[in-house]
Design an enzyme around this catalytic site. Structure first.
Site: not given
Ligand code: F6R
Length: 618
Positions: A2, A487, A104-105, A613, A510, A78, A491, A494, A29
């Site tokens: 949020c 990683e 937010n929260g 995010k 395995h 969110w 990407k 997501e 967010r």
């Molecule tokens: C993926 C992504 C998330 C963040 C994760 C941790 O692209 O952005 O997996 O990496 O939520 O977030 P931070 O780094 O802000 O603790």
């Protein structure tokens, strides 16, 4: 999750427009519903609905409010409590429609509070936890408390994490902001306009002067001015340091790119160059702490965790000490009583607000107090993580708006690599010549990425065209590149909504290999390091079963290239000095692959489904 934005001014501004732009900059967010409340003539005017901000704006004209209004709060959501609907969108009002709250929260005890308020006759119109706050304040005000006192009293009863902004129809000259564990920053244009927001880019076009709120603080925002109090003591304002933010507004705008994700991948060379300028003494400070520790843990979530896996590998190589990497959500449960004194915990987080990480660090600090040191790497000055840390490095990626982390990943791995080389220097385990070559390789990473991005977009689009019909993928590698595989796979998962497994190429025999049929795509990450020969064997095993092999290799690679259906080539020398930093130089290839795959499938790479995010809920 949020985004919160608030503004109060004595200037002639289109408040609706500023508030709309504010939440647009926070849309990363959360983007399932939004709303704006404007204070006008002792009334609260509300527009809100479910959907993305642009869709709602088209329908409701979110920027269209009376031109002489002076106070507005806005929210992008969110969903946590209750689905994304108009009724659940913020702001939330009390029974008399005098108090508006954006939040937010999460309020953990909202059911209990809601039951109590319902008994007293309050009528609720949403499923949210947030609505409890407006009714609770209303309730306290009905027993003769003023707005500020009622807010403080109500908030003290709220358990959980929150960043909240509240206004009252009868209080045109101020609004109130409170914070506990969810980020809130206050921006000030002295004597003219004050802002609150979940993140700095929201007000960056107007001011760089800002205060970072602490937990259990309450702020009273007036036009161009702000006062801070402890939630427990409203009698005297606190002194707080005004900070000057160096981020440029360009970094928070798309600047000619179609998406933030693409822009932020292109910004990687600049972000890396800036991070390479972190003062040497700062790197040495953290390196010394890690070098001197008896036990070392590294913890993070998501992309930051994969950066940590790469960093763990690189530091271990030069430190010769075991580092345990644990996802932050599992940290406490896995370590429990085994957490040792004289340990160092390296915490890595782009936002510095990921709630599971903050909880892990706080738990460790509570348990071992001064006998444990927290070393953190984050991209956000003043974030919660920095407050619980003994030593902090702020990566210099600049604001990252795309929900998928890209440039911050590179700068995290770079920072961990700088620490690793510093430790190598302290320990004198390398000849001067060798150490110099590692530094040269690390300092070349921005140029390698710049050259790669400049020449490879069409090739990657071609690979994506050939994979259009594939829904499932393996990303396989060995050694340090397992972090890159995980990683890169994350990407694609997501932003392009494909199912992927990022795995060890050896371990894939395995079990996972049983999925491979003719044309099953497997992306091999193959820098020429000590694992290369064995990886060749793994490539052959998967090829023999009909797998479609796409490999990411260095320019002069031959063996894996000859086994592959397509190769993406990284312009870097094929030697150990460069290969160890391949998590930095190989990742843009996989980020771009994911970006173009998202476009191919008509998905918005900046706003992947169900994601936000900054994850501030458990
Ligand atoms: C993926 C992504 C998330 C963040 C994760 C941790 O692209 O952005 O997996 O990496 O939520 O977030 P931070 O780094 O802000 O603790």
């Amino acid at each position: 999750m949020c985004g919160i934005f608030g503004i109060i001014t004595n200037q002639k501004l289109s408040l609706g427009k500023v508030a709309l732009e504010g939440i647009k900059r926070l849309e990363y967010r959360g983007y399932d519903s939004c709303g704006i409340v404007v204070h006008y003539n002792s009334q609260l005017l509300v527009k809100k609905d479910a959907g993305k901000i642009d869709e709602i704006h088209k329908k409701l004209k979110l920027d269209d409010f009376p031109i002489d209004a002076k106070l507005a709060l806005a929210h992008t959501r969110w969903a946590t409590h209750g689905p994304p609907t108009k009724l659940n969108a913020h702001p939330h009002l009390d029974c008399n429609k005098k108090i508006a709250v954006i939040h937010n929260g999460i309020l953990e005890n909202f059911l209990e509070l809601k039951a109590e308020l319902k008994m007293k006759g309050h009528i609720f119109t949403s499923d949210t936890d947030t609505e409890v706050i407006s009714h609770l304040i209303e309730d306290y005000m009905s027993s003769q408390l003023d707005f500020k006192e009622a807010v403080a009293k109500a908030i003290k009863r709220c358990e959980g994490a929150y960043g909240i902004a509240i206004c009252h129809a009868d209080c045109p000259d101020y609004f109130i902001v409170v914070r506990k564990e969810s980020p809130i920053v206050i921006g000030i244009e002295k004597g003219k306009t004050s802002y609150c927001a979940s993140d700095i880019p929201a007000f960056l076009p107007y001011t760089r002067s800002c205060y970072i709120m602490d937990d259990d603080e309450i702020a009273i925002l007036k036009a161009g001015d702000v006062e801070f109090y402890e939630l427990d003591d409203l009698s005297k304002p606190k002194d707080k340091e005004l900070q000057n933010i160096e981020w440029s507004i360009d970094a928070a705008e798309k600047g000619g790119y179609d998406h933030f994700m693409l822009k932020e991948i292109h910004e990687e060379p600049v972000a890396l160059r800036r991070t390479l300028k972190i003062p040497d003494e700062k790197i040495a400070e953290l390196a010394r702490v890690i070098w001197g520790a008896k036990h070392i843990y590294i913890t993070a979530a998501g992309t930051s965790f994969y950066a940590s896996l790469a960093g763990k590998f690189i530091i271990t190589k030069f430190l010769s000490k075991y580092i345990e990497a644990i996802e932050c959500s599992e940290f406490q449960i896995q370590l429990g009583d085994s957490l040792q004194e004289d340990s160092v915990i390296i915490a890595v987080s782009q936002s510095g607000e990921t709630v599971d990480l903050i909880e892990a660090i706080r738990w460790a600090k509570d348990k071992l107090q001064k006998k444990i040191k927290i070393v953190s790497i984050t991209n956000v000055v003043g974030s919660s993580l920095t407050r619980y840390s003994d030593h902090v490095i702020v990566t210099q990626a600049g604001p990252e708006i795309g929900v998928a982390a890209t440039k911050t990943y590179c700068t995290q791995v770079l920072t961990l690599s700088l620490i690793a080389l510093k430790i190598a220097g302290f320990r004198k385990i390398l000849s001067d010549e060798d150490l110099k070559k590692y530094y040269q390789a690390l300092f070349s990473t921005p140029n390698i990425i710049e050259e790669f991005i400049g020449r490879n977009s069409d090739l990657i689009k071609n690979v994506v065209d050939n994979l259009e019909k594939s829904h499932n993928f393996f990303f396989l590698a060995r050694g340090i590149s397992i972090a890159t595989a995980k990683e890169g796979g994350l990407k694609l998962k997501e932003v392009a909504c494909r199912f992927i497994e990022g795995y060890s190429a050896a371990h894939a025999k395995h079990g996972p290999i049983s999925l491979v049929r003719e044309g099953f795509p497997i992306i091999f990450i193959a820098p020429p390091d000590e694992t290369y020969q064995r990886l060749v064997g793994n490539v052959m095993e998967f090829k023999a079963r009909g797998g479609k092999i796409i490999s990411v290799v260095v320019d002069d690679d031959e063996v894996i290239t000859n086994l592959s259906d397509a190769t993406i080539r990284i312009p870097q020398p094929g030697n150990k000095y460069y290969s160890i930093f391949s998590p930095i130089t190989f990742i843009p290839a996989l980020q771009l692959l994911s970006y173009y795959a998202a476009l191919k499938h008509n998905l918005d790479p900046d706003q992947p489904l169900n994601l936000a995010k900054t994850v501030t809920v458990h």
